[in-house]
Design a protein around this motif. Structure first.
Motif, PDB file in Angstrom:
ATOM      1  N   TYR A  29      67.765 -30.834 -40.833  1.00 20.56           N
ATOM      2  CA  TYR A  29      68.677 -29.710 -41.012  1.00 20.56           C
ATOM      3  C   TYR A  29      68.309 -28.603 -40.024  1.00 20.56           C
ATOM      4  CZ  TYR A  29      70.043 -32.031 -45.291  1.00 20.56           C
ATOM      5  OH  TYR A  29      70.506 -32.954 -46.189  1.00 20.56           O
ATOM      6  N   PHE A  30      69.292 -28.165 -39.232  1.00 21.22           N
ATOM      7  CA  PHE A  30      69.098 -27.087 -38.272  1.00 21.22           C
ATOM      8  C   PHE A  30      69.426 -25.772 -38.964  1.00 21.22           C
ATOM      9  CE2 PHE A  30      70.609 -24.132 -35.048  1.00 21.22           C
ATOM     10  CZ  PHE A  30      69.573 -24.188 -34.131  1.00 21.22           C
ATOM     11  N   LEU A  31      68.490 -24.836 -38.935  1.00 15.19           N
ATOM     12  CA  LEU A  31      68.688 -23.546 -39.592  1.00 15.19           C
ATOM     13  C   LEU A  31      68.562 -22.418 -38.585  1.00 15.19           C
ATOM     14  CD1 LEU A  31      67.084 -25.443 -41.795  1.00 15.19           C
ATOM     15  CD2 LEU A  31      67.173 -23.342 -43.070  1.00 15.19           C
ATOM     16  N   THR A  32      69.324 -21.371 -38.806  1.00 14.60           N
ATOM     17  CA  THR A  32      69.184 -20.131 -38.058  1.00 14.60           C
ATOM     18  C   THR A  32      69.014 -19.012 -39.081  1.00 14.60           C
ATOM     19  OG1 THR A  32      70.551 -20.918 -36.233  1.00 14.60           O
ATOM     20  CG2 THR A  32      70.267 -18.530 -36.443  1.00 14.60           C
ATOM     21  N   ARG A  61      54.404 -17.443 -39.223  1.00  8.83           N
ATOM     22  CA  ARG A  61      53.463 -18.027 -40.187  1.00  8.83           C
ATOM     23  C   ARG A  61      54.199 -18.555 -41.420  1.00  8.83           C
ATOM     24  NH1 ARG A  61      50.567 -13.837 -41.666  1.00  8.83           N
ATOM     25  NH2 ARG A  61      51.369 -13.730 -43.770  1.00  8.83           N
ATOM     26  N   CYS A  62      55.160 -17.794 -41.916  1.00  8.15           N
ATOM     27  CA  CYS A  62      55.924 -18.243 -43.089  1.00  8.15           C
ATOM     28  C   CYS A  62      56.679 -19.532 -42.784  1.00  8.15           C
ATOM     29  CB  CYS A  62      56.895 -17.155 -43.545  1.00  8.15           C
ATOM     30  SG  CYS A  62      56.084 -15.762 -44.347  1.00  8.15           S
ATOM     31  N   TRP A  63      57.270 -19.624 -41.599  1.00 12.72           N
ATOM     32  CA  TRP A  63      57.966 -20.849 -41.211  1.00 12.72           C
ATOM     33  C   TRP A  63      56.976 -22.020 -41.175  1.00 12.72           C
ATOM     34  CZ3 TRP A  63      62.869 -22.387 -40.894  1.00 12.72           C
ATOM     35  CH2 TRP A  63      63.122 -23.611 -40.285  1.00 12.72           C
ATOM     36  N   GLN A  64      55.826 -21.807 -40.562  1.00  8.43           N
ATOM     37  CA  GLN A  64      54.831 -22.875 -40.447  1.00  8.43           C
ATOM     38  C   GLN A  64      54.295 -23.315 -41.809  1.00  8.43           C
ATOM     39  OE1 GLN A  64      52.120 -20.809 -37.834  1.00  8.43           O
ATOM     40  NE2 GLN A  64      52.970 -21.794 -36.012  1.00  8.43           N
ATOM     41  N   ASP A  68      53.684 -26.335 -46.996  1.00 12.28           N
ATOM     42  CA  ASP A  68      52.685 -26.063 -48.026  1.00 12.28           C
ATOM     43  C   ASP A  68      53.329 -25.712 -49.364  1.00 12.28           C
ATOM     44  OD1 ASP A  68      50.800 -26.380 -46.006  1.00 12.28           O
ATOM     45  OD2 ASP A  68      50.580 -24.220 -45.677  1.00 12.28           O
ATOM     46  N   HIS A  69      54.588 -25.297 -49.328  1.00 10.38           N
ATOM     47  CA  HIS A  69      55.273 -24.837 -50.532  1.00 10.38           C
ATOM     48  C   HIS A  69      56.389 -25.767 -50.992  1.00 10.38           C
ATOM     49  CE1 HIS A  69      53.178 -21.026 -50.135  1.00 10.38           C
ATOM     50  NE2 HIS A  69      53.469 -21.074 -48.851  1.00 10.38           N
ATOM     51  N   CYS A  70      56.838 -26.634 -50.104  1.00  8.00           N
ATOM     52  CA  CYS A  70      57.978 -27.500 -50.404  1.00  8.00           C
ATOM     53  C   CYS A  70      57.579 -28.960 -50.208  1.00  8.00           C
ATOM     54  CB  CYS A  70      59.153 -27.167 -49.508  1.00  8.00           C
ATOM     55  SG  CYS A  70      59.701 -25.466 -49.623  1.00  8.00           S
ATOM     56  N   GLU A  71      57.408 -29.637 -51.307  1.00  2.30           N
ATOM     57  CA  GLU A  71      57.053 -31.049 -51.259  1.00  2.30           C
ATOM     58  C   GLU A  71      58.179 -31.834 -50.573  1.00  2.30           C
ATOM     59  OE1 GLU A  71      56.124 -34.591 -54.452  1.00  2.30           O
ATOM     60  OE2 GLU A  71      55.938 -32.508 -55.081  1.00  2.30           O
ATOM     61  N   ASN A  72      57.807 -32.795 -49.765  1.00  2.00           N
ATOM     62  CA  ASN A  72      58.748 -33.676 -49.056  1.00  2.00           C
ATOM     63  C   ASN A  72      59.531 -32.976 -47.944  1.00  2.00           C
ATOM     64  OD1 ASN A  72      58.050 -35.809 -50.837  1.00  2.00           O
ATOM     65  ND2 ASN A  72      59.510 -35.004 -52.316  1.00  2.00           N
ATOM     66  N   VAL A  73      59.092 -31.789 -47.526  1.00  2.00           N
ATOM     67  CA  VAL A  73      59.755 -31.074 -46.441  1.00  2.00           C
ATOM     68  C   VAL A  73      58.727 -30.814 -45.347  1.00  2.00           C
ATOM     69  CG1 VAL A  73      60.949 -28.951 -45.755  1.00  2.00           C
ATOM     70  CG2 VAL A  73      61.394 -29.964 -48.002  1.00  2.00           C
ATOM     71  N   GLU A  92      62.198 -35.295 -46.254  1.00  2.00           N
ATOM     72  CA  GLU A  92      61.794 -36.697 -46.175  1.00  2.00           C
ATOM     73  C   GLU A  92      62.301 -37.546 -47.333  1.00  2.00           C
ATOM     74  OE1 GLU A  92      57.583 -36.061 -45.632  1.00  2.00           O
ATOM     75  OE2 GLU A  92      57.842 -36.122 -43.458  1.00  2.00           O
ATOM     76  N   ARG A  93      62.451 -36.944 -48.492  1.00  2.00           N
ATOM     77  CA  ARG A  93      63.011 -37.627 -49.663  1.00  2.00           C
ATOM     78  C   ARG A  93      63.955 -36.655 -50.348  1.00  2.00           C
ATOM     79  NH1 ARG A  93      57.702 -39.170 -51.616  1.00  2.00           N
ATOM     80  NH2 ARG A  93      58.101 -37.738 -53.304  1.00  2.00           N
ATOM     81  N   ARG A  94      64.963 -37.190 -51.005  1.00  2.00           N
ATOM     82  CA  ARG A  94      65.937 -36.354 -51.707  1.00  2.00           C
ATOM     83  C   ARG A  94      65.210 -35.354 -52.610  1.00  2.00           C
ATOM     84  NH1 ARG A  94      69.219 -35.696 -56.135  1.00  2.00           N
ATOM     85  NH2 ARG A  94      71.412 -35.471 -55.689  1.00  2.00           N
TER      86      ARG A  94
END
Length: 108
Positions: A29-32, A61-64, A68-73, A92-94
């Motif tokens: 997913y491309f985000l701006t 830093r928050c982007w990187q 650490d906060h979102c499993e499978n992302v 990576e997974r639904r």
């Protein structure tokens, strides 16, 4: 109050989302992300090089730290500009969270 209800119908703007698409699906997913009023909070480009402000370093830093906060992302390529950030997130997974929502034109 849920975040989605707090901002519902408060801000104008059209969404680029496809209404029939399940955005919890695995994929890239491309985000701006843009600053309010497109102000250059994240820094300045000097001689072709981005010089980060303190807020710019925080945004980077928050982007990187998203994985650490979102499993499978995981994050892929990204770039922080003076007033916006472009990046690719890989799911990576639904995702199980049914409350995936666009925050187009919203201050969070």
């Amino acid at each position: 109050m849920m975040l989605t209800m707090a901002y519902r119908n408060r801000f104008k703007g059209t969404s680029m989302r496809l209404p029939q698409r399940d955005y919890r699906r695995a994929g890239g997913y491309f985000l701006t992300l843009c600053t309010k009023k497109r102000e250059c909070f994240f820094g300045d480009v000097v001689d072709g090089v981005m010089e980060f402000s303190a807020i710019g370093h925080m945004a980077k830093r928050c982007w990187q730290e998203i994985p650490d906060h979102c499993e499978n992302v995981r994050i892929d390529e990204y770039v922080v500009m003076p007033n916006h950030l472009h990046g690719i997130l890989i799911i990576e997974r639904r995702l199980d969270n049914p409350l995936v929502e666009t925050f187009h034109g919203r201050s969070l």
